[in-house]
Design a protein around this motif. Structure first.
Motif, mmCIF file in Angstrom:
data_model
loop_
_atom_site.group_PDB
_atom_site.id
_atom_site.type_symbol
_atom_site.label_atom_id
_atom_site.label_comp_id
_atom_site.label_asym_id
_atom_site.label_seq_id
_atom_site.Cartn_x
_atom_site.Cartn_y
_atom_site.Cartn_z
ATOM 1 N N GLU A 186 -5.973 16.886 -9.594
ATOM 2 C CA GLU A 186 -6.773 16.074 -10.837
ATOM 3 C C GLU A 186 -5.363 15.038 -11.038
ATOM 4 O O GLU A 186 -6.173 13.593 -11.165
ATOM 5 N N LYS A 187 -4.593 15.456 -10.664
ATOM 6 C CA LYS A 187 -3.306 14.199 -10.723
ATOM 7 C C LYS A 187 -3.901 12.980 -9.420
ATOM 8 O O LYS A 187 -3.458 11.897 -10.502
ATOM 9 N N LEU A 188 -4.276 12.790 -9.042
ATOM 10 C CA LEU A 188 -4.512 11.723 -7.888
ATOM 11 C C LEU A 188 -6.360 12.064 -7.991
ATOM 12 O O LEU A 188 -7.324 10.796 -6.755
ATOM 13 N N LYS A 189 -7.197 12.222 -8.615
ATOM 14 C CA LYS A 189 -8.358 12.497 -8.731
ATOM 15 C C LYS A 189 -9.491 10.764 -8.991
ATOM 16 O O LYS A 189 -10.140 10.289 -7.674
ATOM 17 N N PHE A 190 -7.766 9.591 -9.541
ATOM 18 C CA PHE A 190 -8.434 8.492 -9.971
ATOM 19 C C PHE A 190 -8.934 7.984 -7.827
ATOM 20 O O PHE A 190 -9.849 6.973 -8.269
ATOM 21 N N ILE A 191 -9.002 8.368 -7.360
ATOM 22 C CA ILE A 191 -8.533 8.232 -5.720
ATOM 23 C C ILE A 191 -9.778 7.736 -4.660
ATOM 24 O O ILE A 191 -10.711 7.150 -4.857
ATOM 25 N N ASN A 192 -11.172 8.920 -6.198
ATOM 26 C CA ASN A 192 -11.978 9.080 -5.891
ATOM 27 C C ASN A 192 -12.882 8.156 -6.091
ATOM 28 O O ASN A 192 -14.521 7.805 -5.773
ATOM 29 N N SER A 193 -12.702 7.559 -7.678
ATOM 30 C CA SER A 193 -13.274 6.579 -7.520
ATOM 31 C C SER A 193 -13.181 5.425 -6.545
ATOM 32 O O SER A 193 -12.074 4.811 -6.212
ATOM 33 N N ARG A 194 -14.094 4.909 -6.880
ATOM 34 C CA ARG A 194 -13.990 3.038 -5.751
ATOM 35 C C ARG A 194 -12.819 2.507 -6.539
ATOM 36 O O ARG A 194 -12.591 1.602 -7.517
ATOM 37 N N HIS A 195 -11.809 2.210 -5.235
ATOM 38 C CA HIS A 195 -10.597 1.222 -5.863
ATOM 39 C C HIS A 195 -10.483 0.459 -4.416
ATOM 40 O O HIS A 195 -10.627 0.836 -3.641
ATOM 41 N N GLN A 196 -9.522 -0.416 -4.872
ATOM 42 C CA GLN A 196 -9.205 -1.720 -3.552
ATOM 43 C C GLN A 196 -7.807 -0.835 -3.686
ATOM 44 O O GLN A 196 -7.172 -0.281 -4.675
ATOM 45 N N LEU A 197 -7.180 -0.869 -2.477
ATOM 46 C CA LEU A 197 -5.464 -0.251 -2.224
ATOM 47 C C LEU A 197 -5.266 -1.580 -1.553
ATOM 48 O O LEU A 197 -5.655 -1.878 -0.454
ATOM 49 N N GLU B 3 13.940 9.127 7.598
ATOM 50 C CA GLU B 3 14.107 8.470 6.318
ATOM 51 C C GLU B 3 14.570 7.379 6.047
ATOM 52 O O GLU B 3 14.422 6.849 4.798
ATOM 53 N N GLN B 4 14.044 6.659 7.154
ATOM 54 C CA GLN B 4 14.674 4.861 6.788
ATOM 55 C C GLN B 4 12.780 4.587 6.313
ATOM 56 O O GLN B 4 13.351 3.085 5.373
ATOM 57 N N PHE B 5 11.842 5.134 6.429
ATOM 58 C CA PHE B 5 10.322 4.543 5.538
ATOM 59 C C PHE B 5 10.235 5.374 4.535
ATOM 60 O O PHE B 5 10.467 6.308 4.092
ATOM 61 N N ARG B 6 8.928 4.362 3.589
ATOM 62 C CA ARG B 6 8.731 5.189 2.117
ATOM 63 C C ARG B 6 7.322 4.502 2.699
ATOM 64 O O ARG B 6 7.058 3.033 3.188
ATOM 65 N N PHE B 7 6.860 5.390 1.474
ATOM 66 C CA PHE B 7 5.312 4.342 1.867
ATOM 67 C C PHE B 7 4.885 4.400 0.325
ATOM 68 O O PHE B 7 4.917 5.940 -0.332
ATOM 69 N N ILE B 8 4.322 2.816 -0.375
ATOM 70 C CA ILE B 8 3.427 2.694 -1.763
ATOM 71 C C ILE B 8 2.557 2.339 -1.076
ATOM 72 O O ILE B 8 2.027 1.594 -0.499
ATOM 73 N N ILE B 9 1.177 3.532 -2.050
ATOM 74 C CA ILE B 9 -0.563 2.979 -2.082
ATOM 75 C C ILE B 9 -0.416 2.316 -3.127
ATOM 76 O O ILE B 9 -0.538 3.276 -4.363
ATOM 77 N N LEU B 10 -0.766 1.583 -3.816
ATOM 78 C CA LEU B 10 -0.962 0.688 -4.681
ATOM 79 C C LEU B 10 -2.838 0.382 -4.902
ATOM 80 O O LEU B 10 -3.558 0.148 -4.256
ATOM 81 N N PHE B 11 -3.121 1.629 -5.756
ATOM 82 C CA PHE B 11 -4.918 1.133 -6.210
ATOM 83 C C PHE B 11 -5.256 -0.015 -6.560
ATOM 84 O O PHE B 11 -3.995 0.835 -8.155
ATOM 85 N N LEU B 12 -5.711 -1.021 -7.445
ATOM 86 C CA LEU B 12 -6.724 -1.949 -8.564
ATOM 87 C C LEU B 12 -7.770 -1.495 -8.240
ATOM 88 O O LEU B 12 -8.372 -1.087 -7.924
ATOM 89 N N PRO B 13 -8.317 -1.456 -9.615
ATOM 90 C CA PRO B 13 -9.947 -2.347 -8.869
ATOM 91 C C PRO B 13 -10.632 -2.734 -9.159
ATOM 92 O O PRO B 13 -9.976 -4.057 -8.464
ATOM 93 N N MET B 14 -11.564 -2.208 -8.069
ATOM 94 C CA MET B 14 -12.833 -2.542 -7.422
ATOM 95 C C MET B 14 -13.018 -4.128 -8.061
ATOM 96 O O MET B 14 -13.879 -4.432 -9.061
ATOM 97 N N GLY B 15 -12.974 -5.554 -7.473
ATOM 98 C CA GLY B 15 -12.866 -6.703 -7.379
ATOM 99 C C GLY B 15 -12.152 -7.362 -8.610
ATOM 100 O O GLY B 15 -12.542 -8.186 -9.070
ATOM 101 N N SER B 16 -10.843 -6.625 -8.529
ATOM 102 C CA SER B 16 -9.745 -7.294 -8.865
ATOM 103 C C SER B 16 -9.576 -8.658 -9.205
ATOM 104 O O SER B 16 -9.620 -8.280 -8.151
ATOM 105 N N ARG B 17 -9.508 -9.378 -10.230
ATOM 106 C CA ARG B 17 -9.214 -11.054 -10.259
ATOM 107 C C ARG B 17 -7.100 -10.668 -10.199
ATOM 108 O O ARG B 17 -6.807 -12.462 -10.138
#
Length: 524
Positions: A169-180, A218-232
């Motif tokens: 449920e915490k990541l369900k928003f990813i199933n919606s269409r987002h830019q990343l 350990e020296q690597f970290r990843f962050i995925i930033l999701f933005l609304p599709m078509g965001s200006r």
């Protein structure tokens, strides 16, 4: 009592592993050993152990093939994977095959015992956890979240190729269409507890962000930033997010580089995004004036690096002069910083070229027949995990010093006779530009002294000796190859074919064509 087997092609390693686990004799016992993957499979089918400790690099059937087989035929069998060096392909296979852990040789008794105890705990609680997940919503959500996190991490690193619906449920928003947009963070200095995820949440980025540590580095970290599709507001959001990360690093006194991907429409494109972030990190300037946040763009044309001291540097390595090599490595990296437009990628490629030259020298002394002109696969894999010029310098400086130490007792320049050493250098490097001043500097003498000493000892001038060696090599090529004359000229150290013709005729009394005709016609 839990039973295990050890699969490793080295008997001493197998015995050593078993000995290191003797402290856990009340809980585990070794029920067999195998020297390769094929025998390991036979032993697993016969003994049905509770878990397996296996090496990746083995004959007959290596660890990669074995992991693939076990993943298909023994999907629930816990695996502890061991390897002697960092390799993304091995790590990928280990994670894909659901290995319990991936550890590097040489490992301590404490490390293997800790891993085995973790495996035992997992075995003890497996059925209990299954019951909890099915009956308790909170635990089920945590399990789903962990599964989603592993899936996303696998997508980034290319371990996962199939699409999957996000379950938690915490990541369900990813199933919606987002830019990343993917951010790859490379940390040069850090503590075990970074606190970055908490910092980002405190600054309001928890709702559309996923934070992912690298599974093994350990020296690597990843962050995925999701933005609304078509965001200006994409560019503004990226800039704001990057500044928040850099502010955190500044306050924690961490040295950091951030690779930022382009904008993508689907999580199936995360591996492409990861490639963009590493390309962005590789394109960072090494001048010291570049930004710590590197945005992806189409790679530019590679620049040509021509370090004036390159030939001397290789000579010092071949001569076994470790202190001089250490100092010249510093000079090399200082040179990179002076070249306009020089990027980390340019530095890596130039160092890779120098490493190949070192390997050729080493192969010559050790009479090895390894394929020339290609970098080590393992070295290439390691360098592709380094994204700061200081880390690259540290790695290659140690590499060059190691090669120097290996060559010191082998070097033909270890004798006491100066002229003999000069003649050896000319004989081995005749095809290069060898002005008298340069050769004299290699042996810490002045040009005039070289001339006098060489003439006195050999009866001929230095330049006459160099030309004689080159012409003899040219004769060999004229006799044994179909090279064109300009090719032979260049191959023996003459950039100007007309000058080559003049010297050849002076030394032999005939032109190169006449010499070739006379030899192949049987007159000589």
């Amino acid at each position: 009592m839990y039973r295990y087997i050890v699969i490793d092609d080295e008997s001493l390693i197998r015995k050593g592993t078993i000995k290191k686990l003797s402290a856990l004799s009340e809980q585990v016992v070794c029920c067999g050993e195998a020297e390769n993957g094929q025998k390991g499979i036979e032993l697993i089918e016969e003994q049905r152990p509770d878990f397996v400790i296996l090496d990746m690099y083995m004959p007959v059937m290596n660890g990669v093939e074995l992991l693939s087989y076990l993943s298909e035929h023994f999907p629930d069998l816990p695996l502890i994977v061991v390897s002697g060096y960092r390799n993304f392909d091995y790590i990928k296979q280990a994670i894909t095959s659901k290995a319990v852990d991936y550890i590097l040789k040489p490992f301590s008794a404490k490390e293997i015992q800790k891993t085995v105890l973790s495996t035992i705990n997992a075995l003890k609680t497996k059925e209990h956890l299954k019951t909890q997940i099915s009956s308790v919503q909170e635990d089920r959500e945590k399990a789903y979240y962990d599964l989603d996190i592993n899936f996303l991490r696998g997508q980034i690193l290319g371990y996962e190729s199939d699409s999957q619906t996000i379950l938690s449920e915490k990541l369900k928003f990813i199933n919606s269409r987002h830019q990343l947009i993917l951010f790859t963070l490379y940390l040069m200095n850090f503590s075990a507890n970074l606190g970055l995820e908490e910092w980002l949440r405190e600054n309001g980025f928890s709702e559309f962000m996923v934070y992912l540590p690298h599974p093994s580095m350990e020296q690597f970290r990843f962050i995925i930033l999701f933005l609304p599709m078509g965001s200006r507001q994409t560019d503004a959001n990226i800039e704001q997010f990057s500044e928040i990360i850099l502010l955190w690093a500044y306050r924690q006194n961490y040295d950091i580089r951030i690779g930022v991907s382009g904008c993508h429409d689907n999580i199936s494109q995360l591996n492409t995004a990861f490639g963009e972030t590493t390309e962005a990190l590789d394109e960072q300037s090494v001048s010291g004036l570049g930004h710590k946040c590197c945005f992806y763009k189409e790679p530019g044309k590679r620049i040509s690096l021509n370090w004036p001291l390159q030939e001397e540097f290789l000579f010092r390595i071949e001569s076994g002069e470790d202190e001089k090599v250490r100092l010249m490595t510093e000079e090399l990296f200082d040179y990179y910083k002076t070249v306009p437009g020089c990027t980390l990628k340019d530095v890596k490629q130039n160092c890779e070229y120098l490493s190949v030259q070192c390997q050729l020298i080493l192969n010559y002394y050790l009479n090895q027949k390894e394929e020339a002109g290609k970098p080590s696969h393992n070295m290439h894999a390691i360098i592709n995990t380094l994204y700061s010029v200081e880390d690259v310098k540290k790695y290659y400086q140690q590499f060059f010093l190691n090669i120097t130490a290996m060559l010191r007792p082998q070097s033909v320049y270890g004798g006491s006779d100066l002229i003999d050493k000069i003649k050896i250098y000319v004989d081995n490097n005749y095809y290069k530009d060898l002005p008298r001043d340069f050769v004299a500097s290699l042996f810490y003498i002045n040009s005039s002294y070289l001339s006098q000493a060489f003439k006195k000892r050999t009866g001929e001038k230095y330049i006459d000796y160099l030309n004689r060696v080159r012409i003899e090599k040219a004769k060999e090529l004229l006799e044994t190859t179909n090279f064109k004359m300009y090719q032979i000229s260049k191959n023996v150290g003459y950039e100007n074919p007309k000058y080559f013709f003049r010297i050849f005729k002076k030394k032999t009394g005939m032109t190169p064509e006449q010499y070739q005709e006379s030899v192949r016609g049987g007159a000589m």
